[in-house]
Design an enzyme around this catalytic site. Structure first.
Site, PDB file in Angstrom:
ATOM      1  N   THR A 161       6.279   3.708  -0.839  1.00 60.26           N
ATOM      2  CA  THR A 161       5.350   4.203  -1.865  1.00 60.26           C
ATOM      3  C   THR A 161       5.399   5.721  -1.915  1.00 60.26           C
ATOM      4  O   THR A 161       5.566   6.320  -2.984  1.00 60.26           O
ATOM      5  CB  THR A 161       3.910   3.728  -1.556  1.00 60.26           C
ATOM      6  N   ASN A 208      10.934  -7.760  -5.525  1.00 59.86           N
ATOM      7  CA  ASN A 208      10.176  -8.309  -4.404  1.00 59.86           C
ATOM      8  C   ASN A 208       9.542  -9.671  -4.700  1.00 59.86           C
ATOM      9  O   ASN A 208       9.145 -10.376  -3.785  1.00 59.86           O
ATOM     10  CB  ASN A 208       9.085  -7.324  -3.971  1.00 59.86           C
ATOM     11  N   GLN A 222      13.563  -3.765  -0.851  1.00 62.26           N
ATOM     12  CA  GLN A 222      13.854  -5.186  -0.611  1.00 62.26           C
ATOM     13  C   GLN A 222      15.344  -5.477  -0.466  1.00 62.26           C
ATOM     14  O   GLN A 222      15.716  -6.634  -0.249  1.00 62.26           O
ATOM     15  CB  GLN A 222      13.291  -6.040  -1.754  1.00 62.26           C
ATOM     16  N   SER A 225      11.709   1.425   3.037  1.00 61.23           N
ATOM     17  CA  SER A 225      10.491   1.073   3.767  1.00 61.23           C
ATOM     18  C   SER A 225      10.872   0.387   5.072  1.00 61.23           C
ATOM     19  O   SER A 225      11.671  -0.555   5.066  1.00 61.23           O
ATOM     20  CB  SER A 225       9.647   0.130   2.912  1.00 61.23           C
ATOM     21  N   HIS A 268       8.924  -1.446   7.054  1.00 66.06           N
ATOM     22  CA  HIS A 268       8.295  -2.739   7.363  1.00 66.06           C
ATOM     23  C   HIS A 268       8.822  -3.915   6.548  1.00 66.06           C
ATOM     24  O   HIS A 268       8.350  -5.033   6.690  1.00 66.06           O
ATOM     25  CB  HIS A 268       6.766  -2.634   7.268  1.00 66.06           C
ATOM     26  N   THR A 292       3.255  16.300  10.867  1.00 64.78           N
ATOM     27  CA  THR A 292       3.899  16.029  12.147  1.00 64.78           C
ATOM     28  C   THR A 292       4.633  14.692  12.111  1.00 64.78           C
ATOM     29  O   THR A 292       4.064  13.689  11.679  1.00 64.78           O
ATOM     30  CB  THR A 292       2.834  16.002  13.268  1.00 64.78           C
ATOM     31  N   CYS A 297      -0.358  -8.001  -3.538  1.00 68.92           N
ATOM     32  CA  CYS A 297      -1.610  -7.452  -4.041  1.00 68.92           C
ATOM     33  C   CYS A 297      -2.288  -8.474  -4.938  1.00 68.92           C
ATOM     34  O   CYS A 297      -2.162  -8.433  -6.145  1.00 68.92           O
ATOM     35  CB  CYS A 297      -1.369  -6.166  -4.821  1.00 68.92           C
TER      36      CYS A 297
HETATM   37  C1  LIG Z   1       6.891  -3.183  -0.098  1.00 67.17           C
HETATM   38  C2  LIG Z   1       7.501  -2.531  -1.265  1.00 67.17           C
HETATM   39  C3  LIG Z   1       7.193  -1.212  -1.593  1.00 67.17           C
HETATM   40  C4  LIG Z   1       6.166  -0.396  -0.849  1.00 67.17           C
HETATM   41  O1  LIG Z   1       6.600  -0.040   0.413  1.00 67.17           O
HETATM   42  P1  LIG Z   1       5.560   0.626   1.443  1.00 67.17           P
HETATM   43  O2  LIG Z   1       6.438   1.065   2.574  1.00 67.17           O
HETATM   44  O3  LIG Z   1       4.625  -0.468   1.818  1.00 67.17           O
HETATM   45  O4  LIG Z   1       4.891   1.747   0.753  1.00 67.17           O
HETATM   46  C5  LIG Z   1       7.834  -0.644  -2.670  1.00 67.17           C
HETATM   47  N1  LIG Z   1       8.723  -1.330  -3.396  1.00 67.17           N
HETATM   48  C6  LIG Z   1       9.034  -2.609  -3.121  1.00 67.17           C
HETATM   49  C7  LIG Z   1      10.042  -3.310  -3.950  1.00 67.17           C
HETATM   50  C8  LIG Z   1       8.430  -3.255  -2.046  1.00 67.17           C
HETATM   51  O5  LIG Z   1       8.746  -4.522  -1.791  1.00 67.17           O
END
Ligand SMILES: *Cc1c(COP(=O)(O)O)cnc(C)c1O
Length: 389
Positions: free
Chosen positions: A78, A157, A185, A205, A207, A245, A330
């Site tokens: 994000t 996603n 993704q 990202s 995660h 930081t 969401c």
């Molecule tokens: C999860 C996701 C994001 C957001 O990533 P964050 O690290 O949670 O801010 C943006 N774009 C896509 C396609 C995602 O699947």
């Protein structure tokens, strides 16, 4: 975990952290570990933390075939997209420019463009084809004299559909138009090499690839050079592009996750493709369930299904043995149809009857088999044609 715990089928919302990543992260927190501020230049603790950050930077760079100096740490995709889009517009001093993106981008990209529209810019939102992919020709056709930047996600996603980033990248490079890609993704799922894709800015990202939440990175091309203005001002970290930081443990975790992704990419693709075929075969045996999206041009780990005639909310509640989401993570209090599925042309009822199954590194064939059995049982009790068949 408890034997009665639901089966986790929401890898597209977030992945669990790989145990090897978690181990490395926890070694970057305490006094006996690598806890220091990487910007502390006056002692060994700081140097060691900086070294860990730079190892991670080269690991992320290696995953995408970039130079380490092209990686800017952020708090996630994000933030990376916010810096990329707003930072580019600001650095170029653009006042009334035109941008092109797709209607199926993540909110982090769509909301940046809405903000830019508020500043007086124009944005074209391309709808996807029925299979969830965005036509590159449709984007090319919308280019105008003052089109400054195009942003297109690599993999969606909600449906897993893969866009042809390489074809678009080459064209935009020839036209001298900047190109941003949200690769959240696609990393760790398909090869993502910036040289092949010709991207200028790319959001990542941690995660979504077995690293920690709250960590991401932005790729910023050096040659030809792309300039972006900082959106976070402070101590001038990350060559002035993003102050704050550096979170050594988070960054080391993302680096390790990237190294694992590179190492496991081919093997994991085969494994997930096998699970996907198992799901699709199971679903094909149930009349009335349809795949939303592309059968071929999709990452294997995301399967979006329409359970025609069944209320999605009721379905989700009945499938509580499975940890799923109705599309994007969401979900509001009231169920709204997915804007991605709507843009693909699904009517409201079909969009509301659709559910995303996403699986990954730790999903087993046995779990998929159990999930299919649950789906079959629940669907046959809810389906309008259940009794008539
Ligand atoms: C999860 C996701 C994001 C957001 O990533 P964050 O690290 O949670 O801010 C943006 N774009 C896509 C396609 C995602 O699947």
């Amino acid at each position: 975990m408890n034997a009665n715990a639901p089966i986790y089928l929401d890898y597209a919302a977030t992945t669990p952290v790989d145990p090897a990543v978690a181990e490395l992260m926890s070694a970057c927190l305490t006094l006996d570990g690598n806890f220091a501020n990487p910007a502390s230049r006056s002692h060994l603790f700081g140097w060691k933390a900086e070294e860990a950050v730079e190892i991670a930077r080269s690991q992320v760079a290696a995953l995408i075939g970039a130079d380490s100096r092209e990686i800017v740490w952020t708090s996630g995709a994000t933030e990376a997209s916010n810096i990329a889009l707003k930072g580019y517009v600001e650095a170029q001093g653009l006042k009334h420019a035109h941008f092109i993106t797709s209607a199926i981008e993540h909110k982090s990209v769509l909301d940046c463009f809405a903000y830019l529209e508020g500043l007086g810019h124009r944005v074209s939102y391309v709808k996807p084809q029925a299979d969830g992919r965005v036509s590159i020709d449709a984007i090319k056709a919308l280019i105008e004299g003052d089109t400054a930047l195009v942003s297109l996600m690599h993999v969606n996603n909600e449906t897993g559909a893969i866009n042809d980033i390489a074809e678009l990248g080459q064209y935009l490079r020839e036209q001298g138009i900047a190109f941003h890609v949200d690769a959240s993704q696609s990393l760790a799922k398909v090869p993502v090499k910036v040289a092949d894709l010709n991207v200028d800015l790319m959001s990542m990202s941690a995660h979504k690839m077995y690293g920690p939440k709250g960590q991401g990175a932005l790729y910023v091309r050096r040659c030809p050079e792309i300039n972006i203005s900082a959106q976070m001002h402070g101590g001038g970290h990350e060559r002035g592009m993003r102050s704050g930081t550096l979170a050594t443990h988070q960054i080391a975790g993302m680096g390790k996750a990237a190294a694992l992704a590179e190492q496991l990419l081919d093997k994991e693709h085969v494994q997930l493709q096998g699970l996907r075929e198992q799901v699709i075969k199971g679903i094909d045996a149930l009349p009335g369930i349809r795949l939303n999206g592309s059968r071929e041009h999709s990452v294997p780990g995301i399967v979006n299904l329409c359970f025609r005639g069944v209320d999605g909310e009721v379905l989700l509640l009945s499938l509580k043995e499975l940890a799923l989401s109705s599309g994007s993570a969401c979900m509001s209090a009231t169920m709204a149809p997915s804007y991605v599925l709507a843009a693909m042309g699904l009517n409201e009822a079909d969009a509301l009857s659709s559910i995303r199954f996403s699986f990954g590194r730790f999903t087993t064939a046995e779990e998929i088999q159990r999930a299919l059995a649950v789906i079959e049982r629940v669907y046959s009790s809810l389906s309008p044609n259940a009794t008539s068949n």
